[in-house]
Design an enzyme around this catalytic site. Structure first.
Site, PDB file in Angstrom:
ATOM      1  N   ARG A  14      33.512  28.256  43.991  1.00  0.00           N
ATOM      2  CA  ARG A  14      33.957  29.056  42.841  1.00  0.00           C
ATOM      3  C   ARG A  14      35.420  29.494  43.028  1.00  0.00           C
ATOM      4  O   ARG A  14      36.318  28.987  42.373  1.00  0.00           O
ATOM      5  CB  ARG A  14      33.031  30.277  42.670  1.00  0.00           C
ATOM      6  CG  ARG A  14      33.202  31.015  41.342  1.00  0.00           C
ATOM      7  CD  ARG A  14      34.396  31.959  41.283  1.00  0.00           C
ATOM      8  NE  ARG A  14      34.352  33.005  42.301  1.00  0.00           N
ATOM      9  CZ  ARG A  14      35.367  33.815  42.535  1.00  0.00           C
ATOM     10  NH1 ARG A  14      36.490  33.716  41.857  1.00  0.00           N
ATOM     11  NH2 ARG A  14      35.306  34.718  43.503  1.00  0.00           N
ATOM     12  N   ASP A  15      35.658  30.391  43.970  1.00  0.00           N
ATOM     13  CA  ASP A  15      37.016  30.931  44.138  1.00  0.00           C
ATOM     14  C   ASP A  15      37.960  29.816  44.573  1.00  0.00           C
ATOM     15  O   ASP A  15      39.120  29.766  44.161  1.00  0.00           O
ATOM     16  CB  ASP A  15      36.980  32.040  45.208  1.00  0.00           C
ATOM     17  CG  ASP A  15      38.096  33.053  45.048  1.00  0.00           C
ATOM     18  OD1 ASP A  15      38.983  32.832  44.205  1.00  0.00           O
ATOM     19  OD2 ASP A  15      38.092  34.057  45.777  1.00  0.00           O
ATOM     20  N   HIS A 206      36.977  40.362  51.613  1.00  0.00           N
ATOM     21  CA  HIS A 206      37.260  39.112  50.875  1.00  0.00           C
ATOM     22  C   HIS A 206      38.782  38.903  50.962  1.00  0.00           C
ATOM     23  O   HIS A 206      39.530  39.421  50.150  1.00  0.00           O
ATOM     24  CB  HIS A 206      36.773  39.303  49.435  1.00  0.00           C
ATOM     25  CG  HIS A 206      37.040  38.161  48.510  1.00  0.00           C
ATOM     26  ND1 HIS A 206      36.036  37.351  48.004  1.00  0.00           N
ATOM     27  CD2 HIS A 206      38.185  37.687  47.950  1.00  0.00           C
ATOM     28  CE1 HIS A 206      36.549  36.450  47.176  1.00  0.00           C
ATOM     29  NE2 HIS A 206      37.858  36.628  47.128  1.00  0.00           N
ATOM     30  N   HIS A 208      42.220  36.770  51.063  1.00  0.00           N
ATOM     31  CA  HIS A 208      43.006  35.557  50.827  1.00  0.00           C
ATOM     32  C   HIS A 208      44.087  35.537  51.913  1.00  0.00           C
ATOM     33  O   HIS A 208      44.401  36.569  52.509  1.00  0.00           O
ATOM     34  CB  HIS A 208      43.587  35.564  49.412  1.00  0.00           C
ATOM     35  CG  HIS A 208      42.537  35.286  48.361  1.00  0.00           C
ATOM     36  ND1 HIS A 208      42.488  34.108  47.660  1.00  0.00           N
ATOM     37  CD2 HIS A 208      41.477  36.019  47.932  1.00  0.00           C
ATOM     38  CE1 HIS A 208      41.448  34.142  46.818  1.00  0.00           C
ATOM     39  NE2 HIS A 208      40.825  35.288  46.962  1.00  0.00           N
ATOM     40  N   CYS A 239      43.936  32.563  42.893  1.00  0.00           N
ATOM     41  CA  CYS A 239      43.439  33.162  41.655  1.00  0.00           C
ATOM     42  C   CYS A 239      44.392  32.792  40.534  1.00  0.00           C
ATOM     43  O   CYS A 239      45.604  32.956  40.667  1.00  0.00           O
ATOM     44  CB  CYS A 239      43.345  34.678  41.798  1.00  0.00           C
ATOM     45  SG  CYS A 239      42.820  35.462  40.265  1.00  0.00           S
ATOM     46  N   ASN A 248      41.360  31.566  49.933  1.00  0.00           N
ATOM     47  CA  ASN A 248      40.664  32.516  50.805  1.00  0.00           C
ATOM     48  C   ASN A 248      40.854  32.031  52.228  1.00  0.00           C
ATOM     49  O   ASN A 248      41.114  30.851  52.471  1.00  0.00           O
ATOM     50  CB  ASN A 248      39.161  32.499  50.519  1.00  0.00           C
ATOM     51  CG  ASN A 248      38.845  32.912  49.105  1.00  0.00           C
ATOM     52  OD1 ASN A 248      39.029  32.129  48.184  1.00  0.00           O
ATOM     53  ND2 ASN A 248      38.378  34.117  48.929  1.00  0.00           N
TER      54      ASN A 248
END
Ligand code: HMG
Ligand code: MG
Length: 307
Positions: A14-15, A206, A208, A239, A248
């Site tokens: 996803r990310d 979380h 990055h 993002c 990430n």
């Protein structure tokens, strides 16, 4: 004292993929998710039920969710911004969802076209539907260690959003350094502020890796007792609403560090490195540092054996 065990959630599908311009087929996404499950990842975020106009790479969320082969022992979740996304996710067979709020008003507007309060108004029907259906909901806070539009973000501001997400029923609150700008002292201050409202074992990091601080921030988090981390295979990602932000922290780099610290993850580093090399090859991008080093070492050993 560091924790003996941590839970790693791979958000790569996803990310990681949401920011990739090159469209990938649902087959490739499903293979990536399956390879991560086979490597022992206990939790995987598979897709996002957001607007395909805003994030085209996630447009096949329904197909990916419907065709997903569930491996026993793996928690699969999807990102949802509103009740429309939630209902579509559940109809496709999703069993767990994640909602996302921002720590600053400006990022909330850019990312989801609403104020922070409006985002909580959108969460309310999701939380009641999820409660009724026994669906677990995870909560994210974006730009927790710095905002691309508002600059530095006070830890208290993050803590107040964390308290709200926990109060409405999120089982975990993941603190996102969306632009990867935070350093270990800020990380410590953020967790110190948040732990006044949310138990430490219900908070997640979380990170990055834009400024190369993610592993240092994870180590600082471990020292605070944090046991939940979001990572992305091969360090994929970024993002779409935070220009210049890189992926990430790589799952491979984190597993290598955890192995070295004797902290249990249940993840097979070799297998996750193979998955990372495979997807990096398809996307024509560099693999993670630990993945590249490990596979080069293996290749050298195989060559020496053959000689
Ligand atoms: P909006 O335009 O304000 O929504 O978008 P709206 O309610 O006014 O509706 C406008 C149109 O969107 C309508 O369609 C709706 O049906 C449709 P139209 O009638 O014009 O044809 N719509 C939807 N379509 C599909 N799925 C939906 C949905 N909802 C409405 N769920 C919205 C609001 C939130 C949908 C939009 O802003 C959006 O999709 N944003 C994308 C945000 C995103 O995906 N950001 C990246 C993920 S967050 C992240 O990466 C950070 C994180 O990793 C943590 C960190 O690193 O910090 C989590
Ligand atoms: Mg993120």
């Amino acid at each position: 004292m560091l924790p003996r065990k941590v839970r790693i959630l791979d958000v790569g599908p996803r990310d990681g993929l949401q920011n990739e311009a090159k469209p990938l087929s649902a087959d490739i996404k499903l293979e990536l998710i399956d390879r991560l499950g086979a490597a022992g990842l206990p939790a995987i975020e598979t897709t996002a039920f957001v607007s395909p106009r805003w994030v085209p790479q996630m447009a096949d969320h329904t197909e990916v969710t419907k065709r997903l082969k569930h491996r026993p022992g793996v928690d699969y979740s999807v990102l949802v911004p509103n009740i429309q996304g939630y209902e579509a996710a559940i109809a496709a067979g999703a069993g767990e969802v994640a909602i996302f709020a921002a720590a600053t008003e400006v990022f909330s507007k850019r990312n989801t076209n609403c104020t922070i309060d409006q985002s909580f108004e959108r969460f309310a029907p999701i939380m009641s539907a999820a409660k009724a259906a026994n669906v677990r909901v995870r909560g994210y806070i974006s730009v927790a260690l710095g905002c691309p539009y508002a600059g530095p973000v006070p830890a208290q501001q993050v803590a107040s959003i964390a308290a709200r997400l926990y109060a409405i029923g999120c089982y975990d609150v993941s603190l996102g350094d969306t632009i990867g700008a935070g350093t270990p002292a800020q990380t410590r201050a953020m967790f110190e502020a948040c732990v006044k409202h949310v138990p430490i074992d219900r908070l997640a990091g979380h990170f990055h890796d834009t400024y190369g601080q993610a592993l240092a921030n994870i180590y600082a988090s471990l020292e605070m007792g944090v046991t939940n981390f979001d990572t992305s295979v091969a360090g994929l990602g970024g993002c779409p609403y935070a220009k210049g932000a890189t992926g990430n922290v790589a799952t491979e780099d984190v597993v290598y560090m955890m192995d070295g610290l004797g902290i249990e993850t249940g993840i097979d580093l070799g297998k996750v490195a193979e998955a990372g090399a495979w997807i990096s090859g398809l996307l024509e991008r560099a693999p993670s540092r630990a993945g590249k080093a490990l596979l080069a070492k293996r290749a050298a050993a195989a060559e020496a054996l053959a000689a």
